[in-house]
Design a protein around this motif. Structure first.
Motif, PDB file in Angstrom:
ATOM      1  N   LYS A  18       1.958   6.804  -6.788  1.00 40.33           N
ATOM      2  CA  LYS A  18       0.905   7.637  -7.363  1.00 40.33           C
ATOM      3  C   LYS A  18       0.946   9.072  -6.845  1.00 40.33           C
ATOM      4  O   LYS A  18       0.109   9.895  -7.206  1.00 40.33           O
ATOM      5  CB  LYS A  18      -0.462   7.007  -7.106  1.00 40.33           C
ATOM      6  N   ILE A  61       0.842  -1.198   0.000  1.00 39.17           N
ATOM      7  CA  ILE A  61       0.000   0.000   0.000  1.00 39.17           C
ATOM      8  C   ILE A  61       0.874   1.243   0.000  1.00 39.17           C
ATOM      9  O   ILE A  61       0.639   2.179  -0.770  1.00 39.17           O
ATOM     10  CB  ILE A  61      -0.968   0.000   1.206  1.00 39.17           C
ATOM     11  N   ARG A  62       1.884   1.235   0.846  1.00 39.44           N
ATOM     12  CA  ARG A  62       2.793   2.391   0.922  1.00 39.44           C
ATOM     13  C   ARG A  62       3.488   2.629  -0.416  1.00 39.44           C
ATOM     14  O   ARG A  62       3.581   3.758  -0.892  1.00 39.44           O
ATOM     15  CB  ARG A  62       3.817   2.174   2.029  1.00 39.44           C
ATOM     16  N   ARG A  98       0.891   3.881  -3.046  1.00 42.07           N
ATOM     17  CA  ARG A  98       0.459   5.240  -2.698  1.00 42.07           C
ATOM     18  C   ARG A  98       1.540   6.252  -3.060  1.00 42.07           C
ATOM     19  O   ARG A  98       1.269   7.267  -3.707  1.00 42.07           O
ATOM     20  CB  ARG A  98       0.137   5.318  -1.198  1.00 42.07           C
ATOM     21  N   ILE A 157      -4.036   5.034   8.280  1.00 38.16           N
ATOM     22  CA  ILE A 157      -3.266   4.592   7.111  1.00 38.16           C
ATOM     23  C   ILE A 157      -1.832   4.294   7.540  1.00 38.16           C
ATOM     24  O   ILE A 157      -1.251   3.277   7.128  1.00 38.16           O
ATOM     25  CB  ILE A 157      -3.300   5.646   5.977  1.00 38.16           C
ATOM     26  N   ILE A 192      -9.340   0.566  -0.622  1.00 37.04           N
ATOM     27  CA  ILE A 192      -7.995   1.068  -0.924  1.00 37.04           C
ATOM     28  C   ILE A 192      -7.577   0.622  -2.323  1.00 37.04           C
ATOM     29  O   ILE A 192      -7.090   1.424  -3.122  1.00 37.04           O
ATOM     30  CB  ILE A 192      -6.978   0.605   0.147  1.00 37.04           C
ATOM     31  N   GLU A 205       0.063   0.726   7.062  1.00 40.51           N
ATOM     32  CA  GLU A 205       1.322   0.600   6.337  1.00 40.51           C
ATOM     33  C   GLU A 205       2.435   0.013   7.201  1.00 40.51           C
ATOM     34  O   GLU A 205       3.314  -0.681   6.690  1.00 40.51           O
ATOM     35  CB  GLU A 205       1.752   1.965   5.788  1.00 40.51           C
ATOM     36  N   LEU A 208      -6.795   3.081  -5.444  1.00 42.91           N
ATOM     37  CA  LEU A 208      -5.459   3.067  -6.033  1.00 42.91           C
ATOM     38  C   LEU A 208      -5.437   2.410  -7.414  1.00 42.91           C
ATOM     39  O   LEU A 208      -4.396   2.390  -8.067  1.00 42.91           O
ATOM     40  CB  LEU A 208      -4.477   2.343  -5.105  1.00 42.91           C
ATOM     41  N   LEU A 268       0.450  10.192  -3.748  1.00 43.62           N
ATOM     42  CA  LEU A 268      -0.604  10.479  -2.774  1.00 43.62           C
ATOM     43  C   LEU A 268      -0.046  10.510  -1.364  1.00 43.62           C
ATOM     44  O   LEU A 268       0.857   9.741  -1.029  1.00 43.62           O
ATOM     45  CB  LEU A 268      -1.702   9.408  -2.850  1.00 43.62           C
ATOM     46  N   GLN A 290      -0.712  10.105   2.862  1.00 40.89           N
ATOM     47  CA  GLN A 290      -1.535   9.228   3.703  1.00 40.89           C
ATOM     48  C   GLN A 290      -2.886   9.882   3.955  1.00 40.89           C
ATOM     49  O   GLN A 290      -3.902   9.200   4.009  1.00 40.89           O
ATOM     50  CB  GLN A 290      -0.813   8.934   5.011  1.00 40.89           C
ATOM     51  N   ASP A 317      -4.503  11.867   1.860  1.00 41.86           N
ATOM     52  CA  ASP A 317      -5.297  11.704   0.637  1.00 41.86           C
ATOM     53  C   ASP A 317      -5.965  10.332   0.610  1.00 41.86           C
ATOM     54  O   ASP A 317      -7.161  10.217   0.333  1.00 41.86           O
ATOM     55  CB  ASP A 317      -4.422  11.846  -0.620  1.00 41.86           C
ATOM     56  N   LEU A 318      -5.186   9.303   0.876  1.00 41.26           N
ATOM     57  CA  LEU A 318      -5.710   7.940   0.850  1.00 41.26           C
ATOM     58  C   LEU A 318      -6.746   7.737   1.954  1.00 41.26           C
ATOM     59  O   LEU A 318      -7.810   7.169   1.719  1.00 41.26           O
ATOM     60  CB  LEU A 318      -4.573   6.921   0.982  1.00 41.26           C
TER      61      LEU A 318
END
Length: 89
Positions: free
Chosen positions: A28, A21-22, A25, A46, A64, A50, A68, A30, A32, A34-35
């Motif tokens: 992209k 995920i980290r 993210r 988040i 998520i 992570e 993403l 982004l 934490q 934002d996500l």
């Protein structure tokens, strides 16, 4: 002596998912925050996902992955095996 894991303790797969995920993210661009805002949790949550401090529920992981634009099944795929080093003779 090592403390036994409770049924709700983070496991290796939780750490792998958090790491992915980290990576996605960050790739992209982004934050934490934002996500977290996109999936309805705080940026602190988040962070915990992570770092594998907290486990991610299936519905949150699904949200998520949708946000993403990442296939959920890839979250569970084994990482590429490390290349074997030649043995010395």
């Amino acid at each position: 002596m090592k403390k036994p894991l409770s049924p709700r303790s983070a496991k290796t797969v939780d750490a792998l998912i958090g790491k992915r995920i980290r990576e996605i993210r960050a790739e992209k661009g982004l934050s934490q925050a934002d996500l977290g805002q996109a999936v309805g949790v705080s940026f602190q949550q988040i962070q915990k996902y992570e770092r594998a401090t907290n486990r991610i529920s299936a519905s949150t992981l699904f949200a998520i992955c949708q946000f993403l634009d990442y296939p959920i099944e890839k979250m569970f795929a084994d990482p590429a095996p490390a290349p074997k080093r030649p043995t010395k003779r």
